[in-house]
Motif scaffolding. Structure first.
Motif, PDB file in Angstrom:
ATOM      1  N   ASP A 100       0.953  -1.229  -0.042  1.00 45.88           N
ATOM      2  CA  ASP A 100      -0.135   0.031   0.123  1.00 45.88           C
ATOM      3  C   ASP A 100       0.844   1.190  -0.038  1.00 45.88           C
ATOM      4  N   PRO A 101       1.098   1.684  -1.212  1.00 40.33           N
ATOM      5  CA  PRO A 101       1.942   3.011  -1.308  1.00 40.33           C
ATOM      6  C   PRO A 101       1.581   4.206  -0.378  1.00 40.33           C
ATOM      7  N   MET A 102       0.192   4.117  -0.109  1.00 47.07           N
ATOM      8  CA  MET A 102      -0.206   5.446   0.495  1.00 47.07           C
ATOM      9  C   MET A 102       0.133   5.341   1.962  1.00 47.07           C
ATOM     10  N   SER A 103       0.388   4.169   2.679  1.00 48.13           N
ATOM     11  CA  SER A 103       0.759   4.116   4.028  1.00 48.13           C
ATOM     12  C   SER A 103       2.346   4.063   4.088  1.00 48.13           C
ATOM     13  N   THR A 104       2.951   4.198   2.854  1.00 45.65           N
ATOM     14  CA  THR A 104       4.646   4.258   3.088  1.00 45.65           C
ATOM     15  C   THR A 104       4.691   5.962   2.781  1.00 45.65           C
ATOM     16  N   GLN A 163       3.164   4.277  -6.712  1.00 49.02           N
ATOM     17  CA  GLN A 163       4.096   3.271  -6.331  1.00 49.02           C
ATOM     18  C   GLN A 163       5.352   3.390  -7.142  1.00 49.02           C
ATOM     19  N   ARG A 164       5.425   4.341  -8.157  1.00 47.31           N
ATOM     20  CA  ARG A 164       6.723   4.605  -8.851  1.00 47.31           C
ATOM     21  C   ARG A 164       7.438   5.607  -7.853  1.00 47.31           C
ATOM     22  N   ILE A 165       6.916   6.469  -7.223  1.00 53.89           N
ATOM     23  CA  ILE A 165       7.622   7.256  -6.286  1.00 53.89           C
ATOM     24  C   ILE A 165       8.329   6.350  -5.197  1.00 53.89           C
ATOM     25  N   ILE A 166       7.549   5.443  -4.653  1.00 55.03           N
ATOM     26  CA  ILE A 166       8.121   4.448  -3.684  1.00 55.03           C
ATOM     27  C   ILE A 166       9.417   3.664  -4.043  1.00 55.03           C
ATOM     28  N   ILE A 167       9.199   3.476  -5.390  1.00 51.95           N
ATOM     29  CA  ILE A 167      10.401   2.578  -5.960  1.00 51.95           C
ATOM     30  C   ILE A 167      11.364   3.480  -6.305  1.00 51.95           C
ATOM     31  N   ALA A 168      11.439   4.792  -6.515  1.00 50.68           N
ATOM     32  CA  ALA A 168      12.416   5.790  -6.756  1.00 50.68           C
ATOM     33  C   ALA A 168      12.954   6.007  -5.548  1.00 50.68           C
ATOM     34  N   ILE A 169      12.481   5.946  -4.183  1.00 53.04           N
ATOM     35  CA  ILE A 169      12.907   6.174  -2.994  1.00 53.04           C
ATOM     36  C   ILE A 169      13.648   5.022  -2.292  1.00 53.04           C
ATOM     37  N   ALA A 170      13.119   3.836  -2.828  1.00 51.76           N
ATOM     38  CA  ALA A 170      13.955   2.699  -2.531  1.00 51.76           C
ATOM     39  C   ALA A 170      15.095   2.437  -3.236  1.00 51.76           C
ATOM     40  N   ILE A 179      12.874  -6.231  -1.038  1.00 54.97           N
ATOM     41  CA  ILE A 179      11.826  -7.123  -0.623  1.00 54.97           C
ATOM     42  C   ILE A 179      10.553  -6.355  -1.385  1.00 54.97           C
ATOM     43  N   ALA A 180       9.710  -6.786  -2.025  1.00 51.72           N
ATOM     44  CA  ALA A 180       8.558  -6.079  -2.745  1.00 51.72           C
ATOM     45  C   ALA A 180       7.472  -7.148  -2.194  1.00 51.72           C
ATOM     46  N   ASP A 181       6.811  -6.548  -1.457  1.00 46.93           N
ATOM     47  CA  ASP A 181       5.442  -7.189  -0.705  1.00 46.93           C
ATOM     48  C   ASP A 181       4.279  -6.763  -1.572  1.00 46.93           C
ATOM     49  N   GLU A 182       3.906  -7.685  -2.626  1.00 43.87           N
ATOM     50  CA  GLU A 182       2.633  -7.483  -3.216  1.00 43.87           C
ATOM     51  C   GLU A 182       2.556  -5.823  -3.913  1.00 43.87           C
ATOM     52  N   PRO A 183       3.546  -5.494  -4.373  1.00 39.49           N
ATOM     53  CA  PRO A 183       3.726  -4.111  -4.686  1.00 39.49           C
ATOM     54  C   PRO A 183       2.492  -3.735  -5.941  1.00 39.49           C
ATOM     55  N   THR A 184       1.903  -4.619  -6.592  1.00 36.31           N
ATOM     56  CA  THR A 184       0.912  -4.181  -7.487  1.00 36.31           C
ATOM     57  C   THR A 184      -0.343  -4.591  -7.118  1.00 36.31           C
ATOM     58  N   ARG A 185      -0.448  -4.892  -5.825  1.00 36.82           N
ATOM     59  CA  ARG A 185      -1.903  -5.539  -5.243  1.00 36.82           C
ATOM     60  C   ARG A 185      -3.245  -4.764  -5.341  1.00 36.82           C
ATOM     61  N   ASN A 186      -2.733  -3.428  -5.156  1.00 37.28           N
ATOM     62  CA  ASN A 186      -4.123  -2.463  -5.150  1.00 37.28           C
ATOM     63  C   ASN A 186      -3.972  -1.675  -6.643  1.00 37.28           C
ATOM     64  N   LEU A 187      -3.473  -2.049  -7.644  1.00 37.81           N
ATOM     65  CA  LEU A 187      -3.439  -1.439  -8.841  1.00 37.81           C
ATOM     66  C   LEU A 187      -4.474  -2.237 -10.024  1.00 37.81           C
ATOM     67  N   ASP A 188      -4.777  -1.106 -10.986  1.00 39.63           N
ATOM     68  CA  ASP A 188      -5.434  -1.851 -11.981  1.00 39.63           C
ATOM     69  C   ASP A 188      -4.457  -2.720 -12.872  1.00 39.63           C
ATOM     70  N   VAL A 189      -5.074  -3.687 -13.710  1.00 38.70           N
ATOM     71  CA  VAL A 189      -4.224  -4.537 -14.305  1.00 38.70           C
ATOM     72  C   VAL A 189      -3.526  -3.981 -15.210  1.00 38.70           C
ATOM     73  N   THR A 190      -3.712  -3.078 -15.946  1.00 33.84           N
ATOM     74  CA  THR A 190      -2.951  -2.229 -17.073  1.00 33.84           C
ATOM     75  C   THR A 190      -1.692  -1.624 -16.198  1.00 33.84           C
ATOM     76  N   ILE A 191      -2.030  -0.893 -15.132  1.00 34.05           N
ATOM     77  CA  ILE A 191      -1.117  -0.386 -14.386  1.00 34.05           C
ATOM     78  C   ILE A 191      -0.112  -0.998 -13.912  1.00 34.05           C
ATOM     79  N   GLN A 192      -0.778  -2.151 -13.098  1.00 34.02           N
ATOM     80  CA  GLN A 192       0.182  -3.259 -12.749  1.00 34.02           C
ATOM     81  C   GLN A 192       1.381  -3.592 -13.858  1.00 34.02           C
TER      82      GLN A 192
END
Ligand SMILES: Nc1ncnc2c1ncn2[C@@H]1O[C@H](COP(=O)(O)OP(=O)(O)O)[C@@H](O)[C@H]1O
Ligand SMILES: [Mg+2]
Length: 322
Positions: A100-104, A163-170, A179-192
């Motif tokens: 959940d990128p919002m909680s990070t 999620q891209r911002i989180i990846i940039a920070i990582a 460690i990527a814990d379900e990084p695309t779980r909350n995203l639409d399939v195309t965005i995923q």
């Protein structure tokens, strides 16, 4: 010799009102330097508990690590103090992307402020050099209009952008193990798909080693060289992802794969599966398995090599020819 990343005989439990509940028991899991390992399992399988154990972030005093070793580049992380994990490992050598990128991201700071802080702490850059680095990082994660992006607050961004911002920070942390814990779980399939492609490219470019956690086998095939299937805290199948996915041997892996429906009859194929009572000393999958025999209720199968590097924890599957 231990592998670059290696888990040995790890057992983790939680104190609950009914006593200690064991949630994770992994005999062996290995990742070579620069490689990606996909860990797949349904909700509650123990994926996040594993990630938190590696990072030394299990909730205390609820969680208990009964036993085990977690090696990273010759050091056993389970022997490190909280202080060592904080100063030398978390956000330094190991970094994590949560589902959940919002909680990070912190909602009260702009993207620019959050990136600037990490860049200053990790790369000791200030002022113009810091901003330049921030712009560079946003370009690496393919966020267009980086200048304006820095001014934005997390709530002004889409899930994929966050999620891209989180990846940039990582990436800014310069960590070698991600460690990527379900990084695309909350995203639409195309965005995923876009995020997966980005992670795959970056992993290769930055030569990071990665533990990629997913609840969907299809995702793992895209990014990971090797894969493991976690069921109730235990690895039931392990090996090159191609084999684990295309030539799955464990009945649970096979169920996961055919659960991706192509038509209605396929979607409903498992609707009538009879769930038996659990076998206390037997296979953890016994209750749901359609192949189970008496032996499966009596004792627990261990991971056993079946085809080259592919291993399976199932008496029936191990006996069968591929
Ligand atoms: N703080 C906790 N206290 C007790 N049990 C927990 C706690 N955190 C996780 N668990 C249990 O551990 C198991 C694995 O959880 P988790 O690792 O979050 O699963 P997932 O594979 O969905 O990430 C679950 O059964 C969950 O209920
Ligand atoms: Mg989880």
């Amino acid at each position: 010799m231990t592998e670059y990343f290696e888990i040995k005989n790890l057992a983790v439990g939680f104190h609950t009102f009914e006593g200690v509940r064991d949630v994770l028991r992994i005999e062996s899991l290995r990742i070579k330097r620069g490689e990606t390992y996909g860990l797949v399992g349904e909700s509650g399988a123990g994926k996040t508990v594993l990630a938190l154990t590696i990072l030394g972030l299990l909730p205390k005093p609820a969680a208990i690590v009964h036993s085990g070793e977690i090696w990273l580049d010759g050091q056993d992380l389970l022997k490190k103090t909280d202080r060592q994990m904080y100063t030398q490992y978390r956000g330094k050598r190991i970094t994590m992307i949560f589902q959940d990128p919002m909680s990070t991201l912190n909602p009260v700071f702009t993207v620019g402020q959050q990136l600037a802080r990490v860049i200053e702490a990790q790369q000791h850059l200030k002022g113009q050099a810091n901003t330049q680095k921030a712009l560079e990082m946003l370009e690496i994660v393919k966020l267009p209009d980086a200048g304006r992006m820095l001014e934005k607050y997390p709530h002004e961004l889409s899930g994929g952008q966050r999620q891209r911002i989180i990846i940039a920070i990582a990436l800014t942390c310069g960590a070698e193990f991600l460690i990527a814990d379900e990084p695309t779980r909350n995203l639409d399939v195309t965005i995923q798909a876009g995020i997966l492609k980005l992670m795959d490219e970056l992993q290769q470019e930055f030569k990071m080693s990665m533990l990629f956690i997913a609840n969907n086998v299809g995702l793992v095939n895209v990014v990971c060289k090797n894969a493991g299937i976690l069921y109730r805290g235990k690895l039931v199948e392990d090996g090159p992802s191609e084999k684990v996915i295309r030539r799955a041997r464990h009945p649970y892996t096979q169920t996961l794969i055919s659960a991706i429906p192509r038509d209605k009859s396929e979607a409903l194929k498992f609707a009538n599966t009879v769930i038996k009572p659990d076998a206390e000393h037997g296979c953890p999958y016994y209750a749901r398995c359609t192949l189970a025999e008496d032996a499966c209720a009596a004792s627990e199968p261990m991971l056993e090599a079946v085809d080259g590097a592919q291993k399976v924890a199932c008496f029936v599957a191990a006996r069968r020819q591929p």
